[in-house]
Design an enzyme around this catalytic site. Structure first.
Site, PDB file in Angstrom:
ATOM      1  N   ARG B  50      14.728-140.966 -18.758  1.00  0.00           N
ATOM      2  CA  ARG B  50      14.811-140.486 -20.137  1.00  0.00           C
ATOM      3  C   ARG B  50      14.443-139.116 -20.291  1.00  0.00           C
ATOM      4  O   ARG B  50      13.358-138.601 -19.547  1.00  0.00           O
ATOM      5  CB  ARG B  50      13.899-141.339 -21.056  1.00  0.00           C
ATOM      6  N   ASP B  52      13.891-135.449 -22.391  1.00  0.00           N
ATOM      7  CA  ASP B  52      13.150-135.055 -23.848  1.00  0.00           C
ATOM      8  C   ASP B  52      14.255-134.426 -24.503  1.00  0.00           C
ATOM      9  O   ASP B  52      15.342-133.876 -23.986  1.00  0.00           O
ATOM     10  CB  ASP B  52      12.162-134.171 -23.479  1.00  0.00           C
ATOM     11  N   TYR B 111      15.445-132.889 -10.264  1.00  0.00           N
ATOM     12  CA  TYR B 111      15.793-131.912 -11.273  1.00  0.00           C
ATOM     13  C   TYR B 111      15.716-130.296 -10.878  1.00  0.00           C
ATOM     14  O   TYR B 111      15.506-129.710  -9.859  1.00  0.00           O
ATOM     15  CB  TYR B 111      14.217-131.959 -12.190  1.00  0.00           C
ATOM     16  N   ARG B 199       8.305-129.409 -16.212  1.00  0.00           N
ATOM     17  CA  ARG B 199       8.201-128.234 -17.276  1.00  0.00           C
ATOM     18  C   ARG B 199       6.657-127.573 -17.275  1.00  0.00           C
ATOM     19  O   ARG B 199       6.781-126.430 -17.455  1.00  0.00           O
ATOM     20  CB  ARG B 199       8.411-128.749 -18.773  1.00  0.00           C
TER      21      ARG B 199
END
Lengths: 246, 246
Positions: B50, B52, B111, B199
């Site tokens: 999922r 953001d 990522y 992040r």
């Protein structure tokens, strides 16, 4: 008076091209409005290459004169501040003398055309590249491009509304390169181009890439000196004004 | 019932993240709405990771079951047709057996985080990368990244609202690479990540890159096991879910 040379980047999607027009938004209007906030008065901006609606720039060059002499950084940061949130930014500023002219002093212009060669619709690149579904034969496109190099009458690749005095231009580079992922880039270099010349050459090379035309058909089309002999105009989406040499 | 595994690309800018929420638009809602047009009935879609609000995907993986067995191309082209004009597209489809699960069968997630390291505001990349003005020291960032590799309690880099049972994760890769132009890419690989972990690690590495922190300060922060010891959360804009291994 101090003359400034600016290298400018813009995403052409929201604009009806570089040149000011009543009732629609242009990059020139956005740029001159931001510059007026720094100068306190309207300042005319001169451009190296007027781009059409939806065409992008990575290294467009403009010049303008201001009463005051500012450090290059001050002009860049102030105008960029006033340009927000438009996707237009100055990436370089130089103080130049009055001999410099963004358009008339241009010795060579560089364009790039981006194709994404895949079946799924474009997501990130929508409006920023031409999505071509059928696999393209890059060697055949390069073979065809050879026929266009050098000095020719480019009437076949010239928009009917083109206002240039002569259709004769010297094409110094036209190369099709496989880029990252499914991207294909076409690089074109010349002192100057006719209106729609790059997009018309790209549309024609894509016919070759798809196998609809043989490479030599491009030679025949060029020699016909007739727009109706050329391929279709590639969409504005993929075209980038990359650089100018002075 | 036939299970389908789809690789999905999306520009996260218009969406409040992957997961369905009332009253705001999510990628899941857009995808399930398109799929319903093919299936003739609502079909639940399961996702590997999922994302953001504002986070992008180049290779998100989802699965779903349909009553009918279609060729992979038919599913891809039909759903992509119904997804238009949303910047969401299926780039690959495989027919898989009922053992496959997009989330629970994920063995490794990849990522990428994009930074554009320059003074002018972003134009083409606005919302698609983090614009950092101060020049970043890439070797120092890579030195700092070494302290985070391997198995650790990542509480320092975990969002306070994270619902994972354990803060212990094994980070297999965290590398800072100079890319084309002024772009810097940070690659992160792990079986799974805590909420905001990438992040928060990126925000901390950027403190090192700017010279505000020494590389070894990242080790101290990690060992504190306290979110308040870590750097700020980097913006969603630069984060891309790139790939999953099964």
């Amino acid at each position: 008076m101090q003359r400034y040379k600016c290298t400018v980047e813009y995403d052409g999607r929201p604009y009806h091209g570089w040149q000011y027009q009543d009732e629609v938004i242009s990059v020139q209007q956005v740029f001159e409005t931001a510059l007026e906030k720094l100068a306190g008065t309207f300042v005319r901006v001169y451009v190296s290459g007027r781009t059409d609606a939806g065409v992008h720039a990575l290294g467009q060059v403009v010049h303008f004169d201001l009463e005051k002499t500012y450090p290059a950084d001050v002009v860049m940061n102030a105008v960029n501040h006033y340009l927000k949130p438009d996707p237009v930014a100055i990436v370089d500023v130089e103080l130049v003398d009055q001999e410099f002219h963004a358009r008339f002093a241009s010795k060579k212009r560089y364009y790039m055309y981006r194709i994404i060669n895949r079946r799924p619709p474009l997501t990130f690149e929508a409006g920023l590249a031409w999505g071509v579904y059928k696999p393209l034969d890059i060697p055949a496109m390069n073979e065809a491009a050879q026929y266009l190099l050098g000095t020719h009458d480019f009437t076949t690749f010239r928009a009917t509304e083109c206002q240039a005095k002569s259709p004769v231009k010297t094409l110094e580079r036209l190369e099709v390169v496989a880029a990252e992922g499914q991207e294909i880039r076409i690089y074109a270099e010349s002192r100057s181009f006719l209106h729609h010349q790059v997009r018309n050459m790209v549309g024609t090379l894509v016919l070759v890439g798809k196998g609809n035309w043989k490479p030599v058909d491009v030679k025949t089309a060029l020699e016909a000196c007739d727009r109706r002999s050329g391929g279709p105009t590639a969409p504005a989406d993929g075209l980038y004004f990359v650089r100018v040499d002075y």
